[in-house]
Design an enzyme around this catalytic site. Structure first.
Site, PDB file in Angstrom:
ATOM      1  N   HIS A   1      -3.966  -1.652  -5.229  1.00 25.90           N
ATOM      2  CA  HIS A   1      -3.133  -2.789  -5.616  1.00 25.90           C
ATOM      3  C   HIS A   1      -3.625  -3.252  -6.980  1.00 25.90           C
ATOM      4  O   HIS A   1      -4.819  -3.425  -7.166  1.00 25.90           O
ATOM      5  CB  HIS A   1      -3.317  -3.954  -4.639  1.00 25.90           C
TER       6      HIS A   1
ATOM      7  N   ARG B   1      -0.206  -7.808  -3.799  1.00 23.63           N
ATOM      8  CA  ARG B   1       0.035  -9.045  -3.046  1.00 23.63           C
ATOM      9  C   ARG B   1      -1.304  -9.608  -2.618  1.00 23.63           C
ATOM     10  O   ARG B   1      -2.311  -8.911  -2.615  1.00 23.63           O
ATOM     11  CB  ARG B   1       0.945  -8.794  -1.836  1.00 23.63           C
TER      12      ARG B   1
ATOM     13  N   GLU C   1      -5.963  -1.980  14.466  1.00 22.18           N
ATOM     14  CA  GLU C   1      -5.858  -2.359  15.865  1.00 22.18           C
ATOM     15  C   GLU C   1      -6.736  -1.477  16.759  1.00 22.18           C
ATOM     16  O   GLU C   1      -7.099  -0.361  16.401  1.00 22.18           O
ATOM     17  CB  GLU C   1      -4.395  -2.225  16.348  1.00 22.18           C
TER      18      GLU C   1
ATOM     19  N   HIS D   1      -3.273 -10.777   0.513  1.00 20.42           N
ATOM     20  CA  HIS D   1      -3.164 -10.608   1.966  1.00 20.42           C
ATOM     21  C   HIS D   1      -3.749 -11.808   2.706  1.00 20.42           C
ATOM     22  O   HIS D   1      -4.684 -12.459   2.229  1.00 20.42           O
ATOM     23  CB  HIS D   1      -3.887  -9.323   2.397  1.00 20.42           C
TER      24      HIS D   1
ATOM     25  N   ASN E   1       0.373   6.167   8.561  1.00 24.62           N
ATOM     26  CA  ASN E   1      -0.492   6.696   9.631  1.00 24.62           C
ATOM     27  C   ASN E   1       0.123   6.355  10.985  1.00 24.62           C
ATOM     28  O   ASN E   1       0.875   5.397  11.106  1.00 24.62           O
ATOM     29  CB  ASN E   1      -1.904   6.086   9.542  1.00 24.62           C
TER      30      ASN E   1
ATOM     31  N   SER F   1       0.836  -1.202   0.000  1.00 28.85           N
ATOM     32  CA  SER F   1       0.000   0.000   0.000  1.00 28.85           C
ATOM     33  C   SER F   1       0.870   1.251   0.000  1.00 28.85           C
ATOM     34  O   SER F   1       1.755   1.395   0.833  1.00 28.85           O
ATOM     35  CB  SER F   1      -0.892   0.052   1.254  1.00 28.85           C
TER      36      SER F   1
ATOM     37  N   SER G   1       0.837  -7.579   6.559  1.00 21.14           N
ATOM     38  CA  SER G   1       1.535  -8.347   5.520  1.00 21.14           C
ATOM     39  C   SER G   1       2.966  -8.648   5.945  1.00 21.14           C
ATOM     40  O   SER G   1       3.308  -8.530   7.123  1.00 21.14           O
ATOM     41  CB  SER G   1       1.537  -7.559   4.205  1.00 21.14           C
TER      42      SER G   1
HETATM   43  I1  8IG Z   1      -1.346   1.407   5.573  1.00 20.17           I
HETATM   44  O1  8IG Z   1      -2.278   1.129  11.387  1.00 20.17           O
HETATM   45  C1  8IG Z   1      -1.700   0.527   7.279  1.00 20.17           C
HETATM   46  N1  8IG Z   1      -1.807  -0.785   7.349  1.00 20.17           N
HETATM   47  N2  8IG Z   1      -2.562  -3.436  11.070  1.00 20.17           N
HETATM   48  N3  8IG Z   1      -2.433  -1.117  11.242  1.00 20.17           N
HETATM   49  C2  8IG Z   1      -2.391  -2.251  10.498  1.00 20.17           C
HETATM   50  N4  8IG Z   1      -2.208  -2.237   9.190  1.00 20.17           N
HETATM   51  C3  8IG Z   1      -2.021  -1.046   8.617  1.00 20.17           C
HETATM   52  C4  8IG Z   1      -2.046   0.155   9.313  1.00 20.17           C
HETATM   53  C5  8IG Z   1      -2.254   0.112  10.695  1.00 20.17           C
HETATM   54  N5  8IG Z   1      -1.839   1.143   8.440  1.00 20.17           N
END
Ligand code: 8IG
Length: 264
Positions: free
Chosen positions: A64, A84, A185, A86, A227, A32, A204
């Site tokens: 993707h 990919r 999360e 996931h 982020n 990503s 991933s």
């Molecule tokens: I882009 O904050 C991305 N992928 N698990 N947590 C998880 N996957 C992510 C996050 C994230 N940001």
């Protein structure tokens, strides 16, 4: 040869036929936010759809694309996966690592696994690339089938990380924690990640890295922090934010990848 290796060999043989490139040297998997960086790697010699190769599934996530590019870069043939599979797609771990095994069967000695992820350090603003120094696999599974006790002590090549820092000395390192996803999360889970020593969270990479090591490849992992992890900024997380951070960071990621590829 095992069943999974045979399927990968079949895919590699078809890939060689479709691209006209008999052997590839280095594989890259774009996660990503990394897609805009692909053009910096060079002109495509050939482009094939993953669905034309045995064992691949159609791409599932926005940002993707289910495409594999063969790119001639200097004296190397690059095999670039623009998508990919996931773990959260539910197609099984074999599907998740099939591209990695295909790359190994195609001749690749090293693989660059990239991803977009959440970061736990506030100094990592969205768009910051971070080298993966180690990982914690919270998927509760392995891509390895059978009693093959693969050593992961130095999974993420110190040599390749050093080479990245020659290109960009500002690159930081982190410990990548793979959750199954597809939900992000909770703040409590991020507190747990902090407690167990993780600094990057994503969905991933770890299973692919294990499969790459099993196949004897050298592994470089680079995360693009798109982020802050949940509960740190006080803002909710969303996928558009991820794609935006990728677009904004594309030029830097493209430059980084192409220079690193030159030196591998
Ligand atoms: I882009 O904050 C991305 N992928 N698990 N947590 C998880 N996957 C992510 C996050 C994230 N940001």
């Amino acid at each position: 040869m095992t069943e999974t290796q045979q399927l990968a060999q079949d895919a590699a043989d078809t890939l060689a036929d479709l691209t006209g490139v008999r052997r590839h040297d280095l594989a890259l998997v774009l996660g990503s936010g990394w897609l805009p960086a692909v053009d910096a790697l060079g002109e495509a010699t050939a482009e094939v759809s993953t669905t034309d190769l045995p064992g691949f599934h159609a791409a599932g996530v926005a940002g993707h694309s289910g495409t594999i590019r063969s790119i001639r870069s200097g004296d190397k043939n690059l095999l670039v996966f623009l998508s990919r599979t996931h773990f959260y797609e539910g197609k099984g771990v074999r599907s998740v690592v099939h591209p990695v095994r295909t790359a190994a069967a195609a001749g690749c000695r090293a693989i660059v696994l990239t991803n977009g992820c959440g970061g736990l350090k506030e100094t990592w603003s969205p768009g910051t690339p971070v080298l993966i120094a180690d990982h914690i696999n919270l998927t509760a599974t392995s891509p390895i089938e059978g009693a093959n006790f693969v050593d992961l002590t130095d999974l993420y090549s110190a040599r390749l990380r050093e080479l990245c820092r020659e290109v960009d000395p500002t690159l930081d390192e982190g410990v990548y924690v793979q959750f199954p996803g597809p939900h992000y999360e909770t703040p409590a889970e991020i507190a747990m990640v902090r407690a167990i020593g993780g600094t990057l969270v994503g969905m991933s990479t770890t299973l692919e890295a294990i499969a790459a090591r099993e196949a004897g490849m050298e592994v470089l992992g680079i995360s693009l922090v798109t982020n802050l992890a949940a509960g740190i900024s006080g803002e909710p997380l969303n996928h558009e934010e991820v794609l935006e951070a990728g677009k904004a960071a594309a030029a830097r990621m493209g430059g980084l990848l192409s220079q690193v590829v030159d030196r591998i």
